[in-house]
Design an enzyme around this catalytic site. Structure first.
Site, PDB file in Angstrom:
ATOM      1  N   LYS A  30      41.807  35.658  34.750  1.00  0.00           N
ATOM      2  CA  LYS A  30      40.413  34.719  34.657  1.00  0.00           C
ATOM      3  C   LYS A  30      40.566  33.396  35.002  1.00  0.00           C
ATOM      4  O   LYS A  30      39.970  32.808  34.558  1.00  0.00           O
ATOM      5  CB  LYS A  30      40.923  35.172  32.311  1.00  0.00           C
ATOM      6  N   SER A  74      38.497  33.369  30.080  1.00  0.00           N
ATOM      7  CA  SER A  74      38.953  33.410  28.475  1.00  0.00           C
ATOM      8  C   SER A  74      40.090  32.515  28.260  1.00  0.00           C
ATOM      9  O   SER A  74      40.777  31.734  29.629  1.00  0.00           O
ATOM     10  CB  SER A  74      40.223  34.669  28.544  1.00  0.00           C
ATOM     11  N   TYR A 117      46.735  39.201  33.592  1.00  0.00           N
ATOM     12  CA  TYR A 117      45.292  38.956  32.599  1.00  0.00           C
ATOM     13  C   TYR A 117      45.462  37.447  33.047  1.00  0.00           C
ATOM     14  O   TYR A 117      43.822  36.931  33.012  1.00  0.00           O
ATOM     15  CB  TYR A 117      45.869  38.981  31.615  1.00  0.00           C
ATOM     16  N   ALA A 169      29.293  46.405  29.656  1.00  0.00           N
ATOM     17  CA  ALA A 169      28.335  46.894  27.923  1.00  0.00           C
ATOM     18  C   ALA A 169      28.915  47.635  27.121  1.00  0.00           C
ATOM     19  O   ALA A 169      27.646  47.380  26.213  1.00  0.00           O
ATOM     20  CB  ALA A 169      26.908  47.186  28.880  1.00  0.00           C
ATOM     21  N   SER A 170      29.712  48.743  26.954  1.00  0.00           N
ATOM     22  CA  SER A 170      30.072  49.603  26.127  1.00  0.00           C
ATOM     23  C   SER A 170      30.507  49.099  24.833  1.00  0.00           C
ATOM     24  O   SER A 170      29.995  50.136  23.554  1.00  0.00           O
ATOM     25  CB  SER A 170      30.766  50.982  26.770  1.00  0.00           C
TER      26      SER A 170
END
Length: 264
Positions: free
Chosen positions: A175, A159, A171, A9-10
């Site tokens: 996903k 994604s 990746y 959440a940053s």
């Protein structure tokens, strides 16, 4: 007041999702490995929400930052226990935390193929560990608290690269695994009042796409029916819909947010 946990959440989609849910009057537990950045987000939320809504102090949602590496089971167990003790419930989990090592298969130089194995395997392991295994850990532990109340929402952020072929195997595999895991969790938890859905963004103007060259961005835009990259806010609003009562008859689904990219 319902409580939402948002991982990663940053910044980017995670930050936008936390903000969107905050304006929908949820308590927000923000999780990231980057604690200092997370504290800045919490202060922004308090400032924006307070000024725009003017809630009374005794009726304001609560925003708290928690440092946590989601790939570490014990850390997740401890943080989620703290969150449950603080708020008395865990109603929503948004599995947004993820990494892209940018390691890719390059078959153009056979002499370097074997030499690049360790580097590629390291990237693959990290992506699976955080993007997929970490989301499994968070989902499993959050579901335990949701089962106590026989209600809850889990949303996984996948994604477009989990659907179409990509040279970044770790990746893409992580996903794609999230999309499949969404359906499996939905089947297991659905009879107990817990919805599990997935959102697969296409090309979004945020951290990961900033690393793409301008030339490549232009090529991608030509393949997007809307002719542009999406915004983090557009993804966040999709998540907000999926965790709301307006989507009570939707579970086990993957929602593509890609401007029509996959239609071409």
């Amino acid at each position: 007041m319902r409580t939402a946990i948002v991982t990663g959440a940053s910044k980017g989609i995670g930050k936008a999702t936390a903000e969107e849910l905050a304006f929908n009057r949820y308590n927000i537990a923000l999780i990231s490995r980057h604690y200092s950045e997370l504290n800045n987000v919490v202060e922004e939320l308090r400032d924006k929400v307070g000024k725009n809504w003017g809630w009374r102090r005794d009726n304001e949602p609560c925003f708290i930052a928690y440092q946590c590496d989601i790939s570490k089971k014990d850390e997740v167990k401890n943080r989620f226990s703290e969150i449950y003790d603080k708020f008395g419930n865990i109603d929503i989990l948004v599995n947004n935390a993820g990494i892209n090592s940018r390691k890719s298969l390059d078959a153009s130089n056979v002499d370097k193929w074997f030499d690049s194995l360790e580097d590629n395997l390291d990237g693959f392991d990290k992506e699976i560990d955080i993007n997929l295994r970490g989301s499994f850990i968070c989902s499993y532990i959050a579901a335990g608290y949701m089962l106590k109340n026989e209600r809850g929402n889990i949303v996984n952020i996948s994604s477009v690269k989990g659907i179409e072929p990509t040279t970044s195997l770790g990746y893409g595999a992580s996903k794609a695994g999230l999309i499949k895991m969404t359906k499996d969790f939905a089947r297991a938890l659905g009879p107990y009042g817990i919805k599990v859905n997935c959102v697969s963004p296409g090309f979004i103007d945020c951290g990961m796409t900033s690393e793409i060259s301008d030339e490549k961005k232009a090529d991608y835009r030509k393949k997007i029916l809307n002719g542009r990259f999406g915004s983090v806010g557009e993804v966040a609003k999709t998540v907000a819909f999926l965790v709301s009562d307006d989507s009570n008859y939707i579970t086990g689904e993957n929602i593509n947010v890609n401007g029509g990219y996959l239609m071409i």
